[in-house]
Every structure is written in C-alpha cells, then in structure tokens.
Design an enzyme around this catalytic site. Structure first.
Site, PDB file in Angstrom:
ATOM      1  N   LYS A 104       0.850  -1.199   0.000  1.00 32.37           N
ATOM      2  CA  LYS A 104       0.000   0.000   0.000  1.00 32.37           C
ATOM      3  C   LYS A 104       0.879   1.241   0.000  1.00 32.37           C
ATOM      4  O   LYS A 104       1.753   1.388   0.860  1.00 32.37           O
ATOM      5  CB  LYS A 104      -0.933   0.012   1.207  1.00 32.37           C
ATOM      6  CG  LYS A 104      -1.962  -1.114   1.212  1.00 32.37           C
ATOM      7  CD  LYS A 104      -2.870  -1.014   2.423  1.00 32.37           C
ATOM      8  CE  LYS A 104      -3.983  -2.057   2.378  1.00 32.37           C
ATOM      9  NZ  LYS A 104      -3.468  -3.418   2.599  1.00 32.37           N
ATOM     10  N   GLY A 132      -7.955  -3.831   2.216  1.00 34.40           N
ATOM     11  CA  GLY A 132      -9.132  -3.876   3.077  1.00 34.40           C
ATOM     12  C   GLY A 132      -8.770  -3.979   4.540  1.00 34.40           C
ATOM     13  O   GLY A 132      -7.591  -4.024   4.909  1.00 34.40           O
ATOM     14  N   ALA A 136      -2.626  -8.435   9.864  1.00 34.69           N
ATOM     15  CA  ALA A 136      -1.982  -9.719   9.598  1.00 34.69           C
ATOM     16  C   ALA A 136      -2.319 -10.758  10.671  1.00 34.69           C
ATOM     17  O   ALA A 136      -2.621 -11.909  10.356  1.00 34.69           O
ATOM     18  CB  ALA A 136      -0.467  -9.526   9.495  1.00 34.69           C
ATOM     19  N   LYS A 187      -5.597   5.962   3.657  1.00 33.52           N
ATOM     20  CA  LYS A 187      -6.117   5.632   4.991  1.00 33.52           C
ATOM     21  C   LYS A 187      -4.974   5.549   6.007  1.00 33.52           C
ATOM     22  O   LYS A 187      -5.175   5.822   7.201  1.00 33.52           O
ATOM     23  CB  LYS A 187      -6.928   4.327   4.947  1.00 33.52           C
ATOM     24  CG  LYS A 187      -6.187   3.093   4.480  1.00 33.52           C
ATOM     25  CD  LYS A 187      -5.509   2.316   5.589  1.00 33.52           C
ATOM     26  CE  LYS A 187      -4.743   1.131   5.037  1.00 33.52           C
ATOM     27  NZ  LYS A 187      -4.057   0.365   6.110  1.00 33.52           N
ATOM     28  N   ASP A 240     -11.343  -0.183   5.718  1.00 33.88           N
ATOM     29  CA  ASP A 240      -9.960  -0.057   6.176  1.00 33.88           C
ATOM     30  C   ASP A 240      -9.753   1.227   6.964  1.00 33.88           C
ATOM     31  O   ASP A 240      -8.952   1.277   7.899  1.00 33.88           O
ATOM     32  CB  ASP A 240      -9.024  -0.092   4.964  1.00 33.88           C
ATOM     33  CG  ASP A 240      -7.701  -0.780   5.281  1.00 33.88           C
ATOM     34  OD1 ASP A 240      -7.493  -1.159   6.446  1.00 33.88           O
ATOM     35  OD2 ASP A 240      -6.880  -0.936   4.364  1.00 33.88           O
ATOM     36  N   SER A 250      -2.503  -0.652  14.563  1.00 33.05           N
ATOM     37  CA  SER A 250      -2.016  -0.024  13.328  1.00 33.05           C
ATOM     38  C   SER A 250      -0.742   0.754  13.646  1.00 33.05           C
ATOM     39  O   SER A 250      -0.724   1.614  14.531  1.00 33.05           O
ATOM     40  CB  SER A 250      -3.075   0.931  12.765  1.00 33.05           C
ATOM     41  OG  SER A 250      -2.497   1.847  11.864  1.00 33.05           O
ATOM     42  N   ARG A 251       0.340   0.456  12.904  1.00 31.19           N
ATOM     43  CA  ARG A 251       1.610   1.149  13.141  1.00 31.19           C
ATOM     44  C   ARG A 251       1.493   2.639  12.824  1.00 31.19           C
ATOM     45  O   ARG A 251       2.179   3.469  13.439  1.00 31.19           O
ATOM     46  CB  ARG A 251       2.720   0.504  12.305  1.00 31.19           C
ATOM     47  CG  ARG A 251       3.110  -0.886  12.805  1.00 31.19           C
ATOM     48  CD  ARG A 251       3.979  -1.627  11.839  1.00 31.19           C
ATOM     49  NE  ARG A 251       3.244  -2.022  10.637  1.00 31.19           N
ATOM     50  CZ  ARG A 251       3.708  -2.858   9.723  1.00 31.19           C
ATOM     51  NH1 ARG A 251       4.899  -3.404   9.866  1.00 31.19           N
ATOM     52  NH2 ARG A 251       2.987  -3.160   8.667  1.00 31.19           N
ATOM     53  N   ASN A 252       0.634   2.991  11.859  1.00 29.98           N
ATOM     54  CA  ASN A 252       0.439   4.400  11.515  1.00 29.98           C
ATOM     55  C   ASN A 252      -0.294   5.134  12.643  1.00 29.98           C
ATOM     56  O   ASN A 252       0.056   6.259  12.992  1.00 29.98           O
ATOM     57  CB  ASN A 252      -0.333   4.511  10.209  1.00 29.98           C
ATOM     58  CG  ASN A 252       0.420   3.858   9.063  1.00 29.98           C
ATOM     59  OD1 ASN A 252       1.429   4.371   8.601  1.00 29.98           O
ATOM     60  ND2 ASN A 252      -0.064   2.712   8.602  1.00 29.98           N
ATOM     61  N   GLU A 278       4.013   3.121   6.685  1.00 34.24           N
ATOM     62  CA  GLU A 278       3.665   3.463   5.309  1.00 34.24           C
ATOM     63  C   GLU A 278       2.967   4.815   5.204  1.00 34.24           C
ATOM     64  O   GLU A 278       3.089   5.512   4.198  1.00 34.24           O
ATOM     65  CB  GLU A 278       2.781   2.369   4.691  1.00 34.24           C
ATOM     66  CG  GLU A 278       3.501   1.064   4.387  1.00 34.24           C
ATOM     67  CD  GLU A 278       4.407   1.146   3.167  1.00 34.24           C
ATOM     68  OE1 GLU A 278       4.811   2.247   2.755  1.00 34.24           O
ATOM     69  OE2 GLU A 278       4.730   0.082   2.619  1.00 34.24           O
TER      70      GLU A 278
END
Length: 324
Positions: A104, A132, A136, A187, A240, A250-252, A278
C-alpha cells in the site's frame, strides 16, 4: 497453483498462510539471509511469527527460484521497494502471469501508483490489487475478514479468487484499481491523524469526527482523480479507514499517538527507523499529488504540517471544528 510471494513481512506471511490453506504451493522470497537460513534449518518463521508453517510454504533468497513456474506473483514489500523489486524480477517475469499487489502506498517524487510502476517496469497484462480491513494477526488467526479485489482482467480475478478466497476470508471485486490503491494508501495517512488525536487525549467521538470528514474528502479526491467515488464505500475504503483509525495495532495510528504526545525529534526519528510506517511515506506522495493536480485537501496539509513541519498537533482539532 504455484504462487510466488515477494516479501516476508508479517502481512506477506499472513497471505501465504491463507493461500497455503487452499492447498497451493507457495514460494516466498526474502533478502533476509538469516530468516531464510533459519527457515531451511527449522521450517519456521520466528521471530516474525510463531504460527505453524505448513509444508507447502517454502522460503528462498533466490529470486529466480521463487518465480519459477509461478501462476501468480504477490508483491508484499513496503511500497518504496516496489520499483526496485520489479527491476530485479523483470528478466524472470512472463508478462502473462498475474500480479497481485498487497503493498500500500504511492511512490515518492513520481507520485506513481504501484500498479503504474508494475505496468511500466514489467509490461504486466494481468494486474490485481487487494486492500481492506485486515491486520496480519487476524488473518493468521483465521478471524472472519474481507478484502477488496480490484483487477484489470477476468484472468486476474479468477486467479486471485482461487488463490486467496476461503471460508474465513471474503473477497469483493471491483474494476477500480487506482481508486482501490488510493483508498488503501491514504487511509494510512488519516490513521496518523487519528493517532494524533488519541495522543492529545481526545475521546472516540473526536476520532469519529475525523473519520467522517475524511470520508467526504477522500470521496472528492477519488472523483477528481477520475476514479469511482463509490470505492470509498468498499472494504478498501470505509472498511480499512475505520480499522486503521481505531486501534494502536495499526503502526500508523501508533505513530500518530507518538506525535500527539509531543515527543523529542530523536524519539520520532527512532520510531521511523525501526518501524515500517507506510503512512509517513505516503503522506509525502499525497501532498505532492494533490499539489501537482491542484486538488484542495486541507486535511493532508494539516497532517503534513504536524508530521513534517513539527507544528503543534493541537492544530488538528482546531481544523476539524473550523472546517467547512
């Protein structure tokens, strides 16, 4: 079916495990020689995961071996490596082989979508994108999950459905590749903003406020990019967005939490060095993309000012209240 997965990050492994469950033969390529050696000696993928690795998954550091006889190639690296990966696999690639993009992002400087890079570098005829609300770990644990599958051909659709769809993973098709990629990329940027709000101590209501405003803005961006605005209603869109803007899994989002807590520059730099984020990479591309296309998207400018220009994160909540 013979499937090659380029990249052995945790998401690539999750995809491999789902495909292996469908009795396909999986070859994963990694440039991490320690990981490959450990796999060949012990047939596990520790320390990345403790999940059982079935016998129809193999890992190699030889790109030619990984691609040999592949019916489907899945790109599951960080977005910034996609072009170099394409250059590496070009001499071993059959243009009629289906490629599935699980990465992504939008390339920095060029603002190219990953599907554009694959077209340009590989002349691939059958391209697909999966995107989507799927962490993981949830795929690995066989939680019911769903992905948007966007393709440019019937062959690509049939191949990816056969490879990936099963009793706990649903795929829903569309033909809006660029729209699906755009939703899946932006996103991660909005998730940074959601994390900032939590880092500042704001409640769930404020994050819902952000998500709603972002939905409107992304829909408008899709329209101006000549994508299908309805893609915002897909798993790759609202699905998402809700997931990544709601949890520090979520790392973001976690990066945003860090920014909202107003840490030192060194702490931020250390996080970015040690964690694939990302949204940070994509923020630079989205900022350039909207500027080059003369598309107004003030939320991106605010996130950019906080993340890149070190502005006070409180400007985000002020912006939301004042936004038209």
């Amino acid at each position: 079916m013979n499937i090659s997965i380029i990249g052995t990050g945790i998401y690539g492994i999750a995809i491999a495990l789902n495909m292996a469950e469908n009795n396909h033969n999986i070859k994963m390529w990694s440039e991490n020689l320690d990981l490959v050696t450990n796999f060949q000696e012990k047939h596990n993928l520790k320390p990345l995961t403790d999940a059982f690795i079935p016998n129809n998954i193999n890992v190699t550091a030889d790109i030619k071996e990984a691609l040999e006889s592949a019916d489907l190639i899945v790109i599951a690296t960080a977005a910034k490596y996609v072009r170099s990966i394409c250059i590496d696999i070009k001499k071993h690639f059959n243009t009629l082989t289906t490629i599935c993009i699980a990465s992504k992002g939008i390339e920095n400087n060029t603002c190219y979508f990953l599907s554009d890079i694959i077209k340009n570098e590989l002349n691939a005829k059958h391209i697909s994108v999966i995107s989507g609300p799927t962490f993981a770990i949830d795929l690995i644990n066989k939680e019911p999950c769903a992905l948007t599958l966007a393709t440019n051909s019937k062959k690509a659709s049939k191949t990816v459905f056969k490879a990936l769809s099963n009793s706990h993973l649903k795929l829903r098709w569309n033909n809006d590749i660029c729209g699906t990629e755009l939703c899946g990329s932006i996103k991660n940027v909005i998730a940074i903003a959601a994390g900032i709000l939590e880092g500042l101590g704001y409640a769930e209501s404020t994050r819902a406020f952000l998500i709603t405003e972002s939905l409107h803005d992304i829909k408008e961006l899709l329209f101006k990019m000549e994508c299908n605005p309805k893609t915002i209603l897909s798993f790759a869109g609202i699905g998402d967005l809700i997931l990544t803007c709601s949890t520090p899994k979520s790392r973001n989002y976690k990066f945003g939490q860090l920014l909202g807590s107003k840490p030192s520059k060194e702490v931020i730099e250390d996080y970015l060095k040690t964690t694939t984020t990302e949204g940070y990479y994509t923020l630079l591309s989205i900022k350039d993309l909207t500027k080059n296309r003369k598309i107004k998207m003030p939320i991106i400018n605010i996130i950019y000012d906080i993340t890149i220009n070190n502005k006070n994160p409180e400007i985000l909540s002020e912006f939301l209240i004042q936004k038209n």
